[in-house]
Design a protein around this motif. Sequence first.
Motif, PDB file in Angstrom:
ATOM      1  N   GLN A 171       0.823  -1.216   0.000  1.00 30.97           N
ATOM      2  CA  GLN A 171       0.000   0.000   0.000  1.00 30.97           C
ATOM      3  C   GLN A 171       0.856   1.264   0.000  1.00 30.97           C
ATOM      4  OE1 GLN A 171       0.529   1.984   2.832  1.00 30.97           O
ATOM      5  NE2 GLN A 171       1.834   0.335   3.580  1.00 30.97           N
ATOM      6  N   ASP A 172       0.214   2.383  -0.274  1.00 31.36           N
ATOM      7  CA  ASP A 172       0.886   3.682  -0.276  1.00 31.36           C
ATOM      8  C   ASP A 172       0.031   4.665   0.530  1.00 31.36           C
ATOM      9  OD1 ASP A 172       2.425   5.907  -0.819  1.00 31.36           O
ATOM     10  OD2 ASP A 172       1.639   6.193  -2.850  1.00 31.36           O
ATOM     11  N   MET A 173      -0.010   4.497   1.847  1.00 30.38           N
ATOM     12  CA  MET A 173      -0.809   5.384   2.699  1.00 30.38           C
ATOM     13  C   MET A 173      -0.214   5.493   4.099  1.00 30.38           C
ATOM     14  SD  MET A 173      -4.232   2.993   2.879  1.00 30.38           S
ATOM     15  CE  MET A 173      -4.696   2.741   4.575  1.00 30.38           C
ATOM     16  N   THR A 174       1.108   5.564   4.174  1.00 27.90           N
ATOM     17  CA  THR A 174       1.751   5.643   5.472  1.00 27.90           C
ATOM     18  C   THR A 174       2.000   7.084   5.909  1.00 27.90           C
ATOM     19  OG1 THR A 174       4.001   5.549   4.574  1.00 27.90           O
ATOM     20  CG2 THR A 174       2.936   3.448   5.093  1.00 27.90           C
ATOM     21  N   VAL A 175       1.963   7.271   7.211  1.00 34.07           N
ATOM     22  CA  VAL A 175       2.329   8.567   7.785  1.00 34.07           C
ATOM     23  C   VAL A 175       3.778   8.876   7.428  1.00 34.07           C
ATOM     24  CG1 VAL A 175       2.670   9.848   9.938  1.00 34.07           C
ATOM     25  CG2 VAL A 175       0.686   8.329   9.682  1.00 34.07           C
ATOM     26  N   ASP A 176       4.614   7.863   7.420  1.00 37.08           N
ATOM     27  CA  ASP A 176       6.042   8.033   7.176  1.00 37.08           C
ATOM     28  C   ASP A 176       6.335   8.516   5.750  1.00 37.08           C
ATOM     29  OD1 ASP A 176       8.785   7.927   7.213  1.00 37.08           O
ATOM     30  OD2 ASP A 176       8.936   5.762   7.407  1.00 37.08           O
ATOM     31  N   LYS A 177       5.851   7.790   4.742  1.00 33.08           N
ATOM     32  CA  LYS A 177       6.255   8.066   3.368  1.00 33.08           C
ATOM     33  C   LYS A 177       5.206   8.785   2.521  1.00 33.08           C
ATOM     34  CE  LYS A 177       9.394   4.088   3.245  1.00 33.08           C
ATOM     35  NZ  LYS A 177       9.713   2.793   2.583  1.00 33.08           N
ATOM     36  N   THR A 178       3.917   8.558   2.808  1.00 29.91           N
ATOM     37  CA  THR A 178       2.860   9.088   1.946  1.00 29.91           C
ATOM     38  C   THR A 178       2.369  10.456   2.382  1.00 29.91           C
ATOM     39  OG1 THR A 178       2.143   6.784   1.674  1.00 29.91           O
ATOM     40  CG2 THR A 178       0.699   8.493   0.810  1.00 29.91           C
ATOM     41  N   LEU A 185       0.448  18.663   6.146  1.00 32.13           N
ATOM     42  CA  LEU A 185       0.946  19.219   7.411  1.00 32.13           C
ATOM     43  C   LEU A 185       1.190  20.725   7.344  1.00 32.13           C
ATOM     44  CD1 LEU A 185       3.295  16.282   8.411  1.00 32.13           C
ATOM     45  CD2 LEU A 185       0.931  16.683   9.087  1.00 32.13           C
ATOM     46  N   LYS A 186       0.997  21.319   6.151  1.00 30.60           N
ATOM     47  CA  LYS A 186       0.949  22.783   5.987  1.00 30.60           C
ATOM     48  C   LYS A 186       2.274  23.475   6.290  1.00 30.60           C
ATOM     49  CE  LYS A 186      -3.729  22.080   7.532  1.00 30.60           C
ATOM     50  NZ  LYS A 186      -3.422  20.677   7.897  1.00 30.60           N
ATOM     51  N   ILE A 187       3.371  22.809   5.937  1.00 32.78           N
ATOM     52  CA  ILE A 187       4.696  23.387   6.097  1.00 32.78           C
ATOM     53  C   ILE A 187       5.171  23.929   4.748  1.00 32.78           C
ATOM     54  CG2 ILE A 187       7.093  22.940   6.760  1.00 32.78           C
ATOM     55  CD1 ILE A 187       5.008  22.789   9.053  1.00 32.78           C
ATOM     56  N   GLY A 188       5.605  25.174   4.740  1.00 31.31           N
ATOM     57  CA  GLY A 188       6.097  25.784   3.505  1.00 31.31           C
ATOM     58  C   GLY A 188       5.006  26.127   2.514  1.00 31.31           C
ATOM     59  N   VAL A 189       3.812  26.420   3.000  1.00 34.75           N
ATOM     60  CA  VAL A 189       2.667  26.694   2.131  1.00 34.75           C
ATOM     61  C   VAL A 189       2.775  28.092   1.506  1.00 34.75           C
ATOM     62  CG1 VAL A 189       0.177  27.143   2.143  1.00 34.75           C
ATOM     63  CG2 VAL A 189       1.101  25.145   3.330  1.00 34.75           C
ATOM     64  N   ASP A 190       2.449  28.182   0.223  1.00 31.15           N
ATOM     65  CA  ASP A 190       2.354  29.471  -0.465  1.00 31.15           C
ATOM     66  C   ASP A 190       0.884  29.879  -0.478  1.00 31.15           C
ATOM     67  OD1 ASP A 190       2.308  31.664  -2.117  1.00 31.15           O
ATOM     68  OD2 ASP A 190       3.547  30.775  -3.702  1.00 31.15           O
ATOM     69  N   TYR A 191       0.509  30.801   0.388  1.00 31.31           N
ATOM     70  CA  TYR A 191      -0.888  31.182   0.535  1.00 31.31           C
ATOM     71  C   TYR A 191      -1.404  32.046  -0.604  1.00 31.31           C
ATOM     72  CZ  TYR A 191      -0.464  29.415   5.299  1.00 31.31           C
ATOM     73  OH  TYR A 191      -0.277  28.600   6.395  1.00 31.31           O
ATOM     74  N   SER A 192      -0.517  32.432  -1.515  1.00 28.42           N
ATOM     75  CA  SER A 192      -0.948  33.267  -2.641  1.00 28.42           C
ATOM     76  C   SER A 192      -1.462  32.448  -3.815  1.00 28.42           C
ATOM     77  CB  SER A 192       0.225  34.141  -3.121  1.00 28.42           C
ATOM     78  OG  SER A 192       1.265  33.332  -3.681  1.00 28.42           O
ATOM     79  N   PHE A 286      -2.895   6.361   7.494  1.00 31.86           N
ATOM     80  CA  PHE A 286      -3.774   7.497   7.761  1.00 31.86           C
ATOM     81  C   PHE A 286      -4.953   7.575   6.789  1.00 31.86           C
ATOM     82  CE2 PHE A 286      -0.740   8.969   4.655  1.00 31.86           C
ATOM     83  CZ  PHE A 286      -1.429   9.836   3.828  1.00 31.86           C
ATOM     84  N   ASP A 287      -5.298   6.505   6.105  1.00 31.21           N
ATOM     85  CA  ASP A 287      -6.436   6.549   5.180  1.00 31.21           C
ATOM     86  C   ASP A 287      -7.468   5.509   5.597  1.00 31.21           C
ATOM     87  OD1 ASP A 287      -7.091   8.094   2.579  1.00 31.21           O
ATOM     88  OD2 ASP A 287      -7.590   6.029   2.063  1.00 31.21           O
ATOM     89  N   LYS A 288      -8.006   4.747   4.664  1.00 32.67           N
ATOM     90  CA  LYS A 288      -9.088   3.800   4.968  1.00 32.67           C
ATOM     91  C   LYS A 288      -8.965   2.605   4.026  1.00 32.67           C
ATOM     92  CE  LYS A 288     -11.348   7.333   2.349  1.00 32.67           C
ATOM     93  NZ  LYS A 288     -11.732   8.732   2.508  1.00 32.67           N
ATOM     94  N   ARG A 289     -10.043   2.156   3.378  1.00 32.35           N
ATOM     95  CA  ARG A 289     -10.067   1.183   2.280  1.00 32.35           C
ATOM     96  C   ARG A 289      -9.952  -0.287   2.683  1.00 32.35           C
ATOM     97  NH1 ARG A 289      -9.263   4.756  -2.106  1.00 32.35           N
ATOM     98  NH2 ARG A 289      -8.648   6.769  -1.272  1.00 32.35           N
ATOM     99  N   PHE A 290      -8.957  -0.642   3.490  1.00 30.11           N
ATOM    100  CA  PHE A 290      -8.773  -2.045   3.876  1.00 30.11           C
ATOM    101  C   PHE A 290      -9.938  -2.564   4.719  1.00 30.11           C
ATOM    102  CE2 PHE A 290      -4.210  -1.342   2.991  1.00 30.11           C
ATOM    103  CZ  PHE A 290      -3.906  -2.534   2.346  1.00 30.11           C
ATOM    104  N   LYS A 373      -2.870   2.530  -3.619  1.00 30.48           N
ATOM    105  CA  LYS A 373      -2.437   1.172  -3.997  1.00 30.48           C
ATOM    106  C   LYS A 373      -2.966   0.067  -3.087  1.00 30.48           C
ATOM    107  CE  LYS A 373       1.722   0.513  -5.463  1.00 30.48           C
ATOM    108  NZ  LYS A 373       3.216   0.469  -5.521  1.00 30.48           N
ATOM    109  N   VAL A 374      -4.209   0.156  -2.726  1.00 33.10           N
ATOM    110  CA  VAL A 374      -4.851  -0.906  -1.945  1.00 33.10           C
ATOM    111  C   VAL A 374      -5.572  -1.832  -2.924  1.00 33.10           C
ATOM    112  CG1 VAL A 374      -6.573  -1.460  -0.192  1.00 33.10           C
ATOM    113  CG2 VAL A 374      -5.126   0.574   0.077  1.00 33.10           C
ATOM    114  N   PRO A 375      -5.174  -3.099  -3.027  1.00 34.46           N
ATOM    115  CA  PRO A 375      -5.779  -4.000  -4.001  1.00 34.46           C
ATOM    116  C   PRO A 375      -7.262  -4.252  -3.722  1.00 34.46           C
ATOM    117  CG  PRO A 375      -3.747  -4.915  -3.097  1.00 34.46           C
ATOM    118  CD  PRO A 375      -4.107  -3.749  -2.246  1.00 34.46           C
TER     119      PRO A 375
END
Length: 448
Positions: A171-178, A185-192, A286-290, A373-375
């Motif tokens: 799967q591709d839904m980890t806090v670590d990599k996804t 997490l709103k870091i480095g956001v361009d509000y314009s 941090f998602d759902k599906r399974f 990527k949840v089958p």
Amino acid sequence: ILKNTFVTNSICAPSRAVLLTGKYSHLNGLKDNSPKRKFDGAQQQIQKLLSANNYQTAWVGKWHLVTLPQGFDYWTILPDQGHYYQPDFINMKNDTVRHQGYVTNVISDLSLGWLDKRDTTKPFFMVIGEKATHRNWMPSVEDLGAFENVEFPMPENFYDDYKNRRAAFEQDMTVDKTMTIGDDLKIGVDYSKPGMFGRLNTAEKAAYKKYYDQAEIEYNKVKNDSAALVKWKYQRYLKDYLSTAKGLDRNIGRILKYLDSTGLAKNTIVVYTSDQGFYMGEHGWFDKRFMYEESLRTPFVIKYPGKIKPNTRVEDMVVNIDFTPTLLDMAGVNIPTDIQGKSFASRLLTSKTDKNWRKSMYYHYYEYPQPHKVPAHFGVRTSRYKLIRFYGPFDAWELYDLEKDKTEMNNLFGKAGYEKITTELKVELLKLVKEYKDVEAEKILLKN
């Protein structure tokens, strides 16, 4: 409170289609969130059945079914997933109107406005479709930092290695990599720039910038330490999620207070539920599906003064196909025979538990490969065991003993000593597949 409520397909648009029809995804036609798969509004739905029995009907807020609502006396919906700030709404003239403010507050305003103007000589059915707490989480300005001084414990299986569970590994839904540093997490956001952050007005941007600039200082301290970074991401994730939920809680209280102040609370059925559960770091996700417990389950709380005793707890297994027939039953409307769910009104809520109530439930998820990527998979859950069949990119079975393995880390399929229960569950799964007329799953099962 119904303690064991489950969904048939853990993803948002299909769950709404199940709510409207009381039928599984393969019969109501909405299997996934693809923009190309449109909900057929011409089919039988709960609001049409209630309308035919003199009910006024309304839907306000998130809809997310691509096609416009049919069969409601009133509706105003968010386009697609909608925005948290200065949200657009599509009205019954098919005009898009932008409302100023925070989406949860706006949805409450519109809902209470309709309730105030409704025909008081008729009963009503209303769905208040909240956007919160859908990713990407954006708390109300007044709730920024509400959980800043809280340190959340990490789930015991946050660092799951996914051993002997290929689907969980791929799967591709980890806090670590996804999970993203920017949008999530709103870091480095361009509000314009246009988009969800561009919707913030001047004062809101200033509040957001002040709060998340401080978060960015924390991020810079840990960004080069992978172990510290994933812990920091998890804490930020919980803080933003629960701050967004805080605004939802406040508005639910506001709506309940309205019902109390108008006297409607005395004879109005109130239900709080969701489209599915969500991973709060369990398995590192941090998602759902399974079909695992966290996303298979959903909350369900119902209030009916004079009919349901306060503090009633129901342990029996309820599925979201049951919501529509139950509400029809409680409204005194005949339940069409093609609805697949069962009413639990008298069988579980207003009398002693029915010993003949369901002992297993059926699940089928379809959306692959994107996102996450949840089958595709289907399966059966009983009070103790769960058997899952993955198909599509690969074929695999998983078996869990929920009594001994509550976090579903130990796949027992093919292990010595579990042959008998595996055979029994396969028989039950095939029975349910046939009962619910899932032809695709039946073909897969009959092949092997």
